[in-house]
Design an enzyme around this catalytic site. Structure first.
Site, PDB file in Angstrom:
ATOM      1  N   HIS A 157       1.183   3.825   2.021  1.00 32.65           N
ATOM      2  CA  HIS A 157       2.074   4.541   3.502  1.00 32.65           C
ATOM      3  C   HIS A 157       3.104   4.574   3.208  1.00 32.65           C
ATOM      4  O   HIS A 157       3.506   3.976   2.862  1.00 32.65           O
ATOM      5  CB  HIS A 157       1.332   3.700   4.562  1.00 32.65           C
ATOM      6  CG  HIS A 157       0.185   4.610   4.423  1.00 32.65           C
ATOM      7  ND1 HIS A 157      -1.314   3.781   5.837  1.00 32.65           N
ATOM      8  CD2 HIS A 157      -0.682   5.500   4.400  1.00 32.65           C
ATOM      9  CE1 HIS A 157      -2.179   3.841   6.010  1.00 32.65           C
ATOM     10  NE2 HIS A 157      -1.604   5.453   4.675  1.00 32.65           N
ATOM     11  N   HIS A 186      -7.637  -1.434   4.962  1.00 30.65           N
ATOM     12  CA  HIS A 186      -6.599  -0.149   5.655  1.00 30.65           C
ATOM     13  C   HIS A 186      -6.565   1.119   4.960  1.00 30.65           C
ATOM     14  O   HIS A 186      -6.629   2.181   5.356  1.00 30.65           O
ATOM     15  CB  HIS A 186      -5.143  -0.593   6.049  1.00 30.65           C
ATOM     16  CG  HIS A 186      -4.269  -0.174   6.150  1.00 30.65           C
ATOM     17  ND1 HIS A 186      -3.848   0.354   7.794  1.00 30.65           N
ATOM     18  CD2 HIS A 186      -2.740   0.172   6.300  1.00 30.65           C
ATOM     19  CE1 HIS A 186      -3.292   1.315   8.229  1.00 30.65           C
ATOM     20  NE2 HIS A 186      -2.496   0.425   6.896  1.00 30.65           N
ATOM     21  N   ASP A 203      -0.445  -3.678   5.994  1.00 27.91           N
ATOM     22  CA  ASP A 203      -1.131  -3.611   7.305  1.00 27.91           C
ATOM     23  C   ASP A 203      -2.631  -3.922   6.810  1.00 27.91           C
ATOM     24  O   ASP A 203      -3.390  -3.234   7.892  1.00 27.91           O
ATOM     25  CB  ASP A 203      -1.278  -1.743   6.992  1.00 27.91           C
ATOM     26  CG  ASP A 203       0.457  -1.403   7.619  1.00 27.91           C
ATOM     27  OD1 ASP A 203       1.211  -2.001   7.623  1.00 27.91           O
ATOM     28  OD2 ASP A 203       0.342  -0.275   7.803  1.00 27.91           O
ATOM     29  N   HIS A 223       1.191  -0.687  -0.200  1.00 27.81           N
ATOM     30  CA  HIS A 223      -0.208  -0.261   0.062  1.00 27.81           C
ATOM     31  C   HIS A 223       0.889   1.303  -0.080  1.00 27.81           C
ATOM     32  O   HIS A 223       2.385   1.077  -0.380  1.00 27.81           O
ATOM     33  CB  HIS A 223      -1.027  -0.160   0.776  1.00 27.81           C
ATOM     34  CG  HIS A 223      -0.389  -0.151   2.269  1.00 27.81           C
ATOM     35  ND1 HIS A 223       0.066  -0.770   3.084  1.00 27.81           N
ATOM     36  CD2 HIS A 223      -0.735   1.156   3.587  1.00 27.81           C
ATOM     37  CE1 HIS A 223       0.521  -0.552   4.290  1.00 27.81           C
ATOM     38  NE2 HIS A 223       0.325   1.109   4.481  1.00 27.81           N
ATOM     39  N   HIS A 277       4.430  -4.900  10.337  1.00 26.66           N
ATOM     40  CA  HIS A 277       4.287  -4.360  12.010  1.00 26.66           C
ATOM     41  C   HIS A 277       4.728  -5.240  12.487  1.00 26.66           C
ATOM     42  O   HIS A 277       3.998  -6.366  12.689  1.00 26.66           O
ATOM     43  CB  HIS A 277       3.438  -3.252  12.152  1.00 26.66           C
ATOM     44  CG  HIS A 277       3.586  -2.463  11.145  1.00 26.66           C
ATOM     45  ND1 HIS A 277       4.906  -1.144  11.534  1.00 26.66           N
ATOM     46  CD2 HIS A 277       2.286  -1.651  10.537  1.00 26.66           C
ATOM     47  CE1 HIS A 277       4.014   0.701  10.509  1.00 26.66           C
ATOM     48  NE2 HIS A 277       3.576  -0.336   9.986  1.00 26.66           N
ATOM     49  N   ASP A 321       5.839   4.871   5.203  1.00 25.48           N
ATOM     50  CA  ASP A 321       6.299   3.871   5.957  1.00 25.48           C
ATOM     51  C   ASP A 321       6.867   2.382   5.437  1.00 25.48           C
ATOM     52  O   ASP A 321       6.809   1.406   5.624  1.00 25.48           O
ATOM     53  CB  ASP A 321       6.329   3.158   7.354  1.00 25.48           C
ATOM     54  CG  ASP A 321       4.625   2.930   7.397  1.00 25.48           C
ATOM     55  OD1 ASP A 321       3.443   3.330   6.526  1.00 25.48           O
ATOM     56  OD2 ASP A 321       3.837   2.124   8.515  1.00 25.48           O
ATOM     57  N   HIS A 322       6.186   2.178   4.182  1.00 30.65           N
ATOM     58  CA  HIS A 322       5.828   1.584   2.590  1.00 30.65           C
ATOM     59  C   HIS A 322       6.531   1.956   1.647  1.00 30.65           C
ATOM     60  O   HIS A 322       7.231   0.538   1.188  1.00 30.65           O
ATOM     61  CB  HIS A 322       4.707   0.039   3.228  1.00 30.65           C
ATOM     62  CG  HIS A 322       4.118  -0.237   4.355  1.00 30.65           C
ATOM     63  ND1 HIS A 322       3.798  -0.957   5.055  1.00 30.65           N
ATOM     64  CD2 HIS A 322       3.991   1.145   4.844  1.00 30.65           C
ATOM     65  CE1 HIS A 322       3.418  -1.561   6.206  1.00 30.65           C
ATOM     66  NE2 HIS A 322       3.300   0.095   6.588  1.00 30.65           N
TER      67      HIS A 322
END
Ligand code: ZN
Ligand code: FE
Length: 254
Positions: free
Chosen positions: A57, A113, A132, A55, A170, A59-60
């Protein structure tokens, strides 16, 4: 079978480095930052052929530009998010197959998400990269989706075999376990797992991958249609979507 290395990043993210031994192809899943990936590749003397994204985001995807520029790796991610993932070469969706050396990944759309979230399932290695959507003992927050969408996504993943290894985005497992036991205080498999998770984390060991079969028995977010869970929440016979929504709301304020 894929070689899979776990690369911790930021506070609690996991980046996964994959190598297919027959063809020596190398891929990375959700590189939120390039540094740990570069370090791991250098240490092994590996190139990078492919970048898989669950996805959009930061942090990915934060390391994508650097890694793509350095290695010319092909970037594969959700077609639905083509307009918000920089560098995406190949957009994929439900049922698409992504060949990777002698193996291939099957794509599941797992919205909830985010509205474009996907998961990658490698049947040849029984490895699921769930981003996530599905966490060990948990699930992602509903930033862009409804409880019905997330529940449908989780049911899709729940349909995979018990020996599927779940590589999630995570390390949230210890706090997920603390919450899960409040939903199902009588679940012995869960109590046992929670103790194991505490022991692993106190030694700094990752709790991933987990086995999907164990998730099915202990992860409350996969169990909204299980009579014991419904009874524990005072909702016997209720619509699983409503039960799931209740569990998710409790976790949001836990
Ligand atoms: Zn996310
Ligand atoms: Fe994340």
């Amino acid at each position: 079978m894929l070689d899979i290395a776990i690369l911790p990043a930021f506070n609690d993210n996991y980046i996964y480095l994959l190598r297919e031994p027959e063809t020596s192809k190398v891929a990375v899943v959700d590189p939120g930052t390039a540094d740990p990936v570069l370090t791991a590749l250098e240490a092994r003397g590996w190139p990078l052929d492919m970048i898989l994204l669950t996805h959009h985001h930061a942090d990915h995807v934060g390391g994508v530009d650097t890694l793509k520029e350095r290695f010319g790796a092909e970037v594969v991610g959700p077609a639905a998010d083509a307009n918000r993932i920089s560098g995406l070469d190949r957009g994929v969706g439900e049922g698409d197959e992504v060949p990777f050396g002698a193996e291939s990944a099957l794509v599941y759309e797992t919205h909830g998400h985010t509205r474009g979230h996907i998961a990658f399932w490698f049947p040849g290695s029984t490895a699921l990269f769930s981003g996530d959507t599905l966490f060990a003992l948990g699930c992602g927050r509903l930033f862009e989706g409804t409880p019905a969408e997330m529940w449908a996504s989780l049911q899709k993943l729940r349909g995979l075999p018990d020996d599927a290894r779940v590589y999630c985005g995570h390390e949230y497992t210890e706090s997920n376990a603390r919450f899960a036991v409040t939903v199902e205080p009588e679940n012995e498999a869960l109590a046992e797992r929670a103790a194991q998770v505490r022991a692993d984390r106190s030694q700094g060991r990752p709790t991933v991958p987990s086995l999907l079969g164990l998730e099915k028995r202990t992860n409350p977010f996969l169990r909204a249609d299980v009579p014991e869970v419904q009874a524990a929440l005072g909702k016997p016979g209720a619509d699983p979507v409503a039960v799931f929504a209740d569990i998710r709301a409790r976790k949001d304020s836990f």
